[in-house]
Scaffold this motif. Structure first.
Motif, PDB file in Angstrom:
ATOM      1  N   GLN A   1       0.859  -1.046   0.147  1.00  0.00           N
ATOM      2  CA  GLN A   1       0.074   0.067  -0.187  1.00  0.00           C
ATOM      3  C   GLN A   1       0.605   1.179   0.102  1.00  0.00           C
ATOM      4  OE1 GLN A   1      -2.496   0.323   3.246  1.00  0.00           O
ATOM      5  NE2 GLN A   1      -3.868  -1.627   2.695  1.00  0.00           N
ATOM      6  N   TYR A   2       1.691   1.420   1.065  1.00  0.00           N
ATOM      7  CA  TYR A   2       3.024   2.445   1.066  1.00  0.00           C
ATOM      8  C   TYR A   2       3.529   2.291  -0.264  1.00  0.00           C
ATOM      9  CZ  TYR A   2       3.045   2.417   6.090  1.00  0.00           C
ATOM     10  OH  TYR A   2       2.546   2.953   7.682  1.00  0.00           O
ATOM     11  N   ARG A   3       4.368   1.484  -1.189  1.00  0.00           N
ATOM     12  CA  ARG A   3       4.697   1.821  -2.137  1.00  0.00           C
ATOM     13  C   ARG A   3       3.650   1.956  -3.608  1.00  0.00           C
ATOM     14  NH1 ARG A   3       9.214  -2.645  -1.091  1.00  0.00           N
ATOM     15  NH2 ARG A   3      10.337  -1.227   0.468  1.00  0.00           N
ATOM     16  N   ASP A   4       2.567   1.421  -3.396  1.00  0.00           N
ATOM     17  CA  ASP A   4       1.470   1.568  -4.753  1.00  0.00           C
ATOM     18  C   ASP A   4       1.396   3.433  -4.234  1.00  0.00           C
ATOM     19  OD1 ASP A   4       2.047  -0.114  -5.438  1.00  0.00           O
ATOM     20  OD2 ASP A   4       0.108  -1.116  -4.809  1.00  0.00           O
ATOM     21  N   GLY A   5       1.339   3.731  -2.934  1.00  0.00           N
ATOM     22  CA  GLY A   5       0.054   4.600  -3.312  1.00  0.00           C
ATOM     23  C   GLY A   5       1.232   6.040  -3.358  1.00  0.00           C
ATOM     24  N   ALA A   6       2.252   5.680  -2.464  1.00  0.00           N
ATOM     25  CA  ALA A   6       3.121   6.953  -2.931  1.00  0.00           C
ATOM     26  C   ALA A   6       3.740   6.831  -4.964  1.00  0.00           C
ATOM     27  CB  ALA A   6       4.778   6.157  -2.453  1.00  0.00           C
ATOM     28  N   THR A   7       3.824   5.463  -5.530  1.00  0.00           N
ATOM     29  CA  THR A   7       3.780   6.031  -6.828  1.00  0.00           C
ATOM     30  C   THR A   7       2.428   6.645  -7.784  1.00  0.00           C
ATOM     31  OG1 THR A   7       5.055   3.435  -7.043  1.00  0.00           O
ATOM     32  CG2 THR A   7       4.068   4.153  -9.516  1.00  0.00           C
ATOM     33  N   PHE A   8       1.345   6.084  -6.972  1.00  0.00           N
ATOM     34  CA  PHE A   8       0.563   7.039  -7.267  1.00  0.00           C
ATOM     35  C   PHE A   8       0.644   8.727  -7.456  1.00  0.00           C
ATOM     36  CE2 PHE A   8      -3.831   9.572  -6.179  1.00  0.00           C
ATOM     37  CZ  PHE A   8      -4.527   8.600  -7.932  1.00  0.00           C
ATOM     38  N   VAL A   9       0.904   8.943  -6.567  1.00  0.00           N
ATOM     39  CA  VAL A   9       1.034  10.169  -5.603  1.00  0.00           C
ATOM     40  C   VAL A   9       1.655  11.667  -6.619  1.00  0.00           C
ATOM     41  CG1 VAL A   9       1.826  11.887  -3.896  1.00  0.00           C
ATOM     42  CG2 VAL A   9       0.299   9.850  -3.520  1.00  0.00           C
ATOM     43  N   ARG A  10       2.953  11.193  -7.062  1.00  0.00           N
ATOM     44  CA  ARG A  10       3.859  10.644  -7.722  1.00  0.00           C
ATOM     45  C   ARG A  10       3.803  11.103  -9.674  1.00  0.00           C
ATOM     46  NH1 ARG A  10       7.371   7.948  -4.124  1.00  0.00           N
ATOM     47  NH2 ARG A  10       8.569   8.518  -2.076  1.00  0.00           N
ATOM     48  N   ALA A  11       3.102   9.935  -9.959  1.00  0.00           N
ATOM     49  CA  ALA A  11       2.159   9.761 -10.610  1.00  0.00           C
ATOM     50  C   ALA A  11       1.272  11.204 -11.216  1.00  0.00           C
ATOM     51  CB  ALA A  11       2.533   8.820 -11.330  1.00  0.00           C
ATOM     52  N   VAL A  12       0.577  11.653 -10.467  1.00  0.00           N
ATOM     53  CA  VAL A  12      -0.512  12.632 -10.374  1.00  0.00           C
ATOM     54  C   VAL A  12       0.243  13.847 -10.557  1.00  0.00           C
ATOM     55  CG1 VAL A  12      -1.877  13.251  -9.396  1.00  0.00           C
ATOM     56  CG2 VAL A  12      -1.953  11.287  -9.560  1.00  0.00           C
ATOM     57  N   GLU A  13       1.346  14.154  -9.127  1.00  0.00           N
ATOM     58  CA  GLU A  13       1.694  14.974  -9.242  1.00  0.00           C
ATOM     59  C   GLU A  13       2.076  16.076 -10.678  1.00  0.00           C
ATOM     60  OE1 GLU A  13       3.789  14.977  -5.776  1.00  0.00           O
ATOM     61  OE2 GLU A  13       1.997  16.117  -4.828  1.00  0.00           O
ATOM     62  N   ARG A  14       2.667  15.296 -11.004  1.00  0.00           N
ATOM     63  CA  ARG A  14       4.378  15.248 -12.277  1.00  0.00           C
ATOM     64  C   ARG A  14       2.495  15.448 -13.178  1.00  0.00           C
ATOM     65  NH1 ARG A  14       6.703  10.649 -11.559  1.00  0.00           N
ATOM     66  NH2 ARG A  14       5.729   9.191 -11.853  1.00  0.00           N
ATOM     67  N   LYS A  15       1.611  15.018 -13.602  1.00  0.00           N
ATOM     68  CA  LYS A  15       0.519  15.446 -14.279  1.00  0.00           C
ATOM     69  C   LYS A  15      -0.036  16.604 -14.222  1.00  0.00           C
ATOM     70  CE  LYS A  15       0.714  11.648 -17.748  1.00  0.00           C
ATOM     71  NZ  LYS A  15       1.028  12.517 -18.941  1.00  0.00           N
ATOM     72  N   VAL A  16      -0.921  16.567 -12.638  1.00  0.00           N
ATOM     73  CA  VAL A  16      -1.365  17.958 -12.474  1.00  0.00           C
ATOM     74  C   VAL A  16      -0.623  18.676 -11.240  1.00  0.00           C
ATOM     75  CG1 VAL A  16      -3.591  16.818 -13.362  1.00  0.00           C
ATOM     76  CG2 VAL A  16      -2.919  16.316 -11.109  1.00  0.00           C
ATOM     77  N   GLY A  17       0.041  18.249 -11.173  1.00  0.00           N
ATOM     78  CA  GLY A  17       1.089  19.723  -9.699  1.00  0.00           C
ATOM     79  C   GLY A  17       0.156  18.688  -8.736  1.00  0.00           C
ATOM     80  N   ARG A  18       1.074  19.513  -7.259  1.00  0.00           N
ATOM     81  CA  ARG A  18       0.432  18.672  -6.016  1.00  0.00           C
ATOM     82  C   ARG A  18      -1.264  20.117  -5.264  1.00  0.00           C
ATOM     83  NH1 ARG A  18       4.607  18.764  -1.894  1.00  0.00           N
ATOM     84  NH2 ARG A  18       5.119  17.236  -3.850  1.00  0.00           N
ATOM     85  N   GLU A  19      -1.971  20.724  -6.338  1.00  0.00           N
ATOM     86  CA  GLU A  19      -3.215  21.546  -6.292  1.00  0.00           C
ATOM     87  C   GLU A  19      -3.995  20.297  -6.766  1.00  0.00           C
ATOM     88  OE1 GLU A  19      -0.290  22.719  -6.196  1.00  0.00           O
ATOM     89  OE2 GLU A  19      -0.539  24.862  -4.698  1.00  0.00           O
ATOM     90  N   GLY A  20      -3.607  19.803  -8.538  1.00  0.00           N
ATOM     91  CA  GLY A  20      -4.667  18.874  -8.930  1.00  0.00           C
ATOM     92  C   GLY A  20      -5.129  17.576  -7.489  1.00  0.00           C
TER      93      GLY A  20
END
Length: 373
Positions: free
Chosen positions: A325-344
């Protein structure tokens, strides 16, 4: 903790509770007060340390928890309403007792689906199982944000002092840095539930629904022939040990129940991964040894130096699934931030419909397309 530590007054008492059910005429599936007593009695002692060091540890954790709040606010760019959650520095027994309280609150009401009153022996067996598992876990958890405090109280932040002391000592990392690093993770969890005030109820409703279905399934299994029971239990154990199921209970789930569990797991992965990314994002200006701590902590998570029995125990208790969970979730968070930033990314806290499902947690682009267009 050790005998020397047993006289320390921590940051708040975790008091024994009566059964939390609002349905007084029905008996709970688990004798929760008994589970709390068993868990506290079986919780292993913590590391031995001079009394002054233990007092400094408790004070240092309280200070770190307070310091972490401002950094979490800055790094997450979230602005939840309300005041910071109370911080309770606990020993292992108190952590185990607190979790029986939370579990009782989360499953309150499932007695309605039990087809007949449960015998005291059944309740006692449930208490023994819950208490034993919590006792085992009590030596492994560093901290926890608990949004399910009995009586409708606000959530609380639990910091397990002996485990933090043991971890920082065994890894050889600076104590002040490590304590702040742990508190950054846990205060991020507190921030998540404060920014999304619907989140606790959402998770509780989904979990309660799954437990209700499992209760019905378990009742059917209890009435099954002995060969059927042996087959189901045997398959569950083998799947768990061979890595074909996330946890021991996975072998008892129907396909629909597995889908529900997968979606709950996706939300938990988001919460854990988000907290993991944020605790590192503060950088070395806040936690100077953050990179060294992360590297050594990952080796610790992977079970470096642990005996073979511990590997089996981790599998049966679902700890490997938790690590994923930690690793899958961290991968998701980083990938989303690359696309739409932290606010996204923070759109996930806007409403339940914005949470990632089981497919999206492994395909962040699908979540971005659905939520951001």
């Amino acid at each position: 903790m050790s005998t020397a530590a047993s006289h320390i007054t921590y940051g708040g008492a975790v008091k024994p509770i009566a059964h939390a059910s609002s349905t007084a005429a029905l008996q709970p599936a688990v004798d929760w007060p008994a589970a709390a007593r068993i868990a506290a009695r079986l919780a292993p002692p913590g590391p031995v340390a001079p009394r002054q060091r233990l007092h400094d540890l408790v004070g240092g954790l309280r200070e770190a928890a307070g310091t972490a709040v401002g950094h979490v606010h800055e790094v997450t760019r979230m602005a939840p309403d309300g005041v910071p959650s109370p911080v309770v520095v606990v020993d292992r027994a108190s952590w185990a007792r607190a979790n029986t309280q939370s579990m009782a609150t989360m499953v309150d009401g499932i007695e309605d689906v039990v087809p007949h009153p449960l015998a005291p022996a059944v309740q006692a067996a449930g208490a023994a199982e819950v208490g034993a598992v919590l006792a085992l876990l009590s030596g492994r958890v560093l901290g926890q944000f608990d949004p399910y405090v009995p009586g409708g109280s606000p959530g609380r932040l639990l910091l397990v002092a002996p485990n933090i002391l043991q971890a920082e000592t065994s890894m050889g990392v600076p104590a002040r840095d490590f304590r702040l690093w742990v508190c950054l993770h846990e205060q991020t969890h507190a921030w998540q539930f404060a920014a999304a005030p619907w989140l606790a109820d959402h998770l509780r409703d989904r979990t309660r629904g799954l437990v209700t279905e499992l209760t019905r399934t378990s009742a059917e299994l209890a009435r099954a022939r002995i060969d059927r029971k042996i087959a189901v239990v045997g398959k569950a154990v083998l799947d768990a040990l061979r890595g074909r199921g996330d946890t021991l209970v996975d072998g008892f789930l129907t396909p629909a129940q597995k889908d529900t569990l997968a979606d709950i797991t996706a939300v938990m992965a988001l919460l854990e991964g988000h907290a993991d990314v944020m605790m590192d994002a503060v950088g070395p200006s806040v936690v100077p040894s953050v990179r060294r701590i992360r590297a050594r902590f990952e080796r610790r998570r992977d079970g470096e130096g642990r005996p073979a029995f511990d590997v089996v125990l981790r599998r049966l208790l679902g700890m490997d699934a938790k690590l994923a969970q930690y690793r899958d979730g961290a991968t998701f968070v980083r990938a989303v931030e690359r696309k739409v930033g932290r606010e996204g990314l923070n759109a996930v806290w806007a409403e339940p419909g914005n949470l990632p499902d089981a497919r999206e947690i492994s395909d962040p682009r699908a979540w971005v397309r659905r939520v951001h267009g």
